[in-house]
Write a protein that holds these residues in place. Structure first.
Motif, short mmCIF file in Angstrom:
data_model
loop_
_atom_site.label_atom_id
_atom_site.label_comp_id
_atom_site.label_asym_id
_atom_site.label_seq_id
_atom_site.Cartn_x
_atom_site.Cartn_y
_atom_site.Cartn_z
N ARG A 285 -39.86 37.86 35.07
CA ARG A 285 -39.11 38.32 33.80
C ARG A 285 -39.44 39.91 34.23
N VAL A 286 -38.45 40.30 34.15
CA VAL A 286 -38.35 41.84 34.38
C VAL A 286 -37.52 42.51 32.70
N PRO A 287 -38.60 43.64 32.05
CA PRO A 287 -38.69 43.90 30.89
C PRO A 287 -37.22 44.43 30.62
N ASP A 288 -36.36 44.99 31.75
CA ASP A 288 -34.84 45.28 30.76
C ASP A 288 -33.93 44.43 31.14
N ALA A 289 -34.34 43.32 31.83
CA ALA A 289 -33.51 41.99 31.39
C ALA A 289 -34.57 40.98 30.26
N GLY A 290 -35.49 41.09 29.98
CA GLY A 290 -36.32 40.21 28.86
C GLY A 290 -36.44 38.46 28.56
N VAL A 291 -36.02 38.57 29.77
CA VAL A 291 -35.90 37.07 29.68
C VAL A 291 -36.61 36.51 31.62
N VAL A 292 -36.56 34.90 30.50
CA VAL A 292 -37.18 34.75 32.62
C VAL A 292 -36.10 33.58 33.12
N ARG A 293 -35.97 34.59 34.09
CA ARG A 293 -35.34 33.43 35.37
C ARG A 293 -36.15 32.76 36.20
N PRO A 294 -36.06 31.13 37.03
CA PRO A 294 -36.72 30.33 37.48
C PRO A 294 -36.61 31.35 39.14
N ALA A 295 -37.98 31.40 39.89
CA ALA A 295 -38.03 31.95 40.86
C ALA A 295 -38.50 29.71 41.32
N PRO B 22 -26.51 34.42 27.45
CA PRO B 22 -25.19 35.10 26.73
C PRO B 22 -25.44 36.63 26.64
N ASP B 23 -27.19 37.12 25.94
CA ASP B 23 -27.44 38.56 26.20
C ASP B 23 -27.50 39.90 27.31
N LEU B 24 -27.86 39.00 28.36
CA LEU B 24 -28.23 39.97 29.65
C LEU B 24 -27.53 41.36 29.42
N PRO B 25 -27.67 42.35 29.58
CA PRO B 25 -27.03 43.90 29.64
C PRO B 25 -25.97 43.54 31.51
N PRO B 26 -25.06 44.00 30.89
CA PRO B 26 -24.33 43.47 32.54
C PRO B 26 -24.64 44.45 33.59
N GLU B 27 -25.87 45.95 32.85
CA GLU B 27 -26.07 46.64 33.92
C GLU B 27 -26.61 45.76 34.49
N MET B 28 -27.60 44.86 34.05
CA MET B 28 -28.88 43.90 34.81
C MET B 28 -28.50 43.09 35.79
N VAL B 29 -26.79 41.86 36.03
CA VAL B 29 -26.97 40.83 36.85
C VAL B 29 -27.39 41.39 38.09
N GLU B 30 -26.93 42.30 38.66
CA GLU B 30 -26.58 42.67 39.44
C GLU B 30 -29.06 42.06 40.32
N LYS B 31 -29.14 43.37 38.73
CA LYS B 31 -31.18 43.83 39.06
C LYS B 31 -31.67 42.00 38.97
N PHE B 32 -30.97 40.98 38.58
CA PHE B 32 -31.74 40.15 38.18
C PHE B 32 -30.65 39.18 39.03
N GLU B 33 -29.98 39.29 39.16
CA GLU B 33 -29.36 38.13 41.18
C GLU B 33 -30.50 38.26 42.15
N TYR B 34 -30.65 40.20 42.04
CA TYR B 34 -31.06 40.64 43.30
C TYR B 34 -32.97 39.51 43.14
N CYS C 242 -34.37 37.42 42.02
CA CYS C 242 -34.73 36.33 43.26
C CYS C 242 -32.98 35.48 42.89
N SER C 243 -32.58 35.70 44.38
CA SER C 243 -30.71 35.01 43.96
C SER C 243 -30.49 33.45 44.23
N TYR C 244 -29.41 33.74 43.60
CA TYR C 244 -28.85 32.30 43.47
C TYR C 244 -28.97 31.47 44.41
N ASP C 245 -28.63 32.20 45.45
CA ASP C 245 -28.90 31.71 46.69
C ASP C 245 -30.23 30.65 46.84
#
Ligand SMILES: [Zn+2]
Length: 298
Positions: free
Chosen positions: A175-185, A266-278, A280-283
């Motif tokens: 949960r990185v603060p500027d994304a504000g949501v949980v991404r599973p790892a 739906p509300d993820l800021p566009p500049e967060m997409v890469e950081k978010f992926e970084y 914990c990657s989809y792969d």
């Protein structure tokens, strides 16, 4: 009063605000997690800036390279420190060669991304095999361990007896603060959804005052992260199950996750997409979920 937890940024792979080292100062100072070996300069500089000239404890929530990679280097810099880790991971800290070679199957350039990872003298490793006060911070304050498998078998959480702060590693995902949501790892080879969900419920039952995922900083709302994390992990596994049922493999699963990004977040800021992926990657997540689904079928 100063915050009892100092958040040091490892600046992992050049990113800010992704991977933390938590510093608990006091009579017996401790760090929780160390960041990767590739961040050691930043970590040592941050500790120096914080005025740390001795460490009693290096505590590892689990042994993944972004959490424990620099532990050997910190143990070398602070020869008085003991290293606390779940028993499932202890031997890999004494001899990281197998951990290193299994990670090398997932990452192309290990040395640049993660290196170096130094072995730690066995005598200095405290292997935790049951829950309870494992770390004496001095003045009656302890860090109590709680086994929290799901993300990995060697994952534990630490509760500060004085403040009620709970350090969860990756047990609740990222949960990185500027994304504000949980991404599973959900990395391979040990991710297990049922264990993750039951660990989360158990940790929630501790009623912590604050929750600190290693990625990154205190969550703003304790009940909210305990509600969101299991829901997100379940959502991803269910999507993966559907991809597999319709005949898909790893690459279809990754494509499906990519396609669902807006649906899931739906509300993820566009500049967060890469950081978010970084972070914990989809792969990596897809590989872990696929392996989990295969294990569950057999
Ligand atoms: Zn991890």
């Amino acid at each position: 009063m100063a915050d009892p937890v100092q958040v040091l940024d490892t600046r992992m792979h050049g990113w800010q605000g992704i991977t933390a080292v938590y510093l608990l100062d006091g009579p017996n100072p401790a760090v929780i997690d160390t960041g990767p070996g590739s961040s050691e300069e930043h970590i040592l500089a941050a500790l120096e800036e914080a005025g740390v000239d001795s460490l009693a404890w290096i505590v590892l929530t689990h042994i993944h390279l972004d959490h424990a990679g620099a532990a050997g280097r910190l143990a070398q810099r602070f020869p008085e420190a003991q290293v606390v880790v779940r028993e499932e991971g202890a031997r890999h800290m004494a001899d990281p060669s197998r951990l290193w070679s299994s990670a090398a199957q997932l990452y192309p350039d290990m040395q640049t991304l993660w290196g170096p990872m130094l072995p730690i003298d066995k005598q200095r490793i405290v292997a935790v095999s049951s829950d309870g006060p494992a770390v004496n911070l001095g003045g009656g304050r302890t860090l109590d361990t709680f086994y929290a498998p799901g993300h990995a078998k060697h994952q534990m959480a630490l509760l500060d007896s004085a403040t009620g702060d709970l350090f969860v590693g990756d047990a609740l995902g990222v949960r990185v603060p500027d994304a504000g949501v949980v991404r599973p790892a959900t990395p391979p080879p040990e991710f297990d959804l049922e264990l993750m969900v039951s660990s989360a419920a158990r940790l929630h039952g501790l009623r912590p005052a604050r929750v600190f995922p290693t990625h990154f900083g205190p969550a703003p709302d304790v009940d909210q992260i305990f509600e969101e994390a299991p829901r997100r992990f379940t959502q991803w596994v269910e999507a993966a199950e559907r991809a597999v049922e319709s005949g898909g493999g790893l690459s279809e699963m990754i494509e499906d996750f990519r396609a669902r990004r807006e649906e899931f977040y739906p509300d993820l800021p566009p500049e967060m997409v890469e950081k978010f992926e970084y972070s914990c990657s989809y792969d990596l997540n897809s590989r872990g979920i696929l392996r989990y689904l295969e294990k569950r079928r057999n």
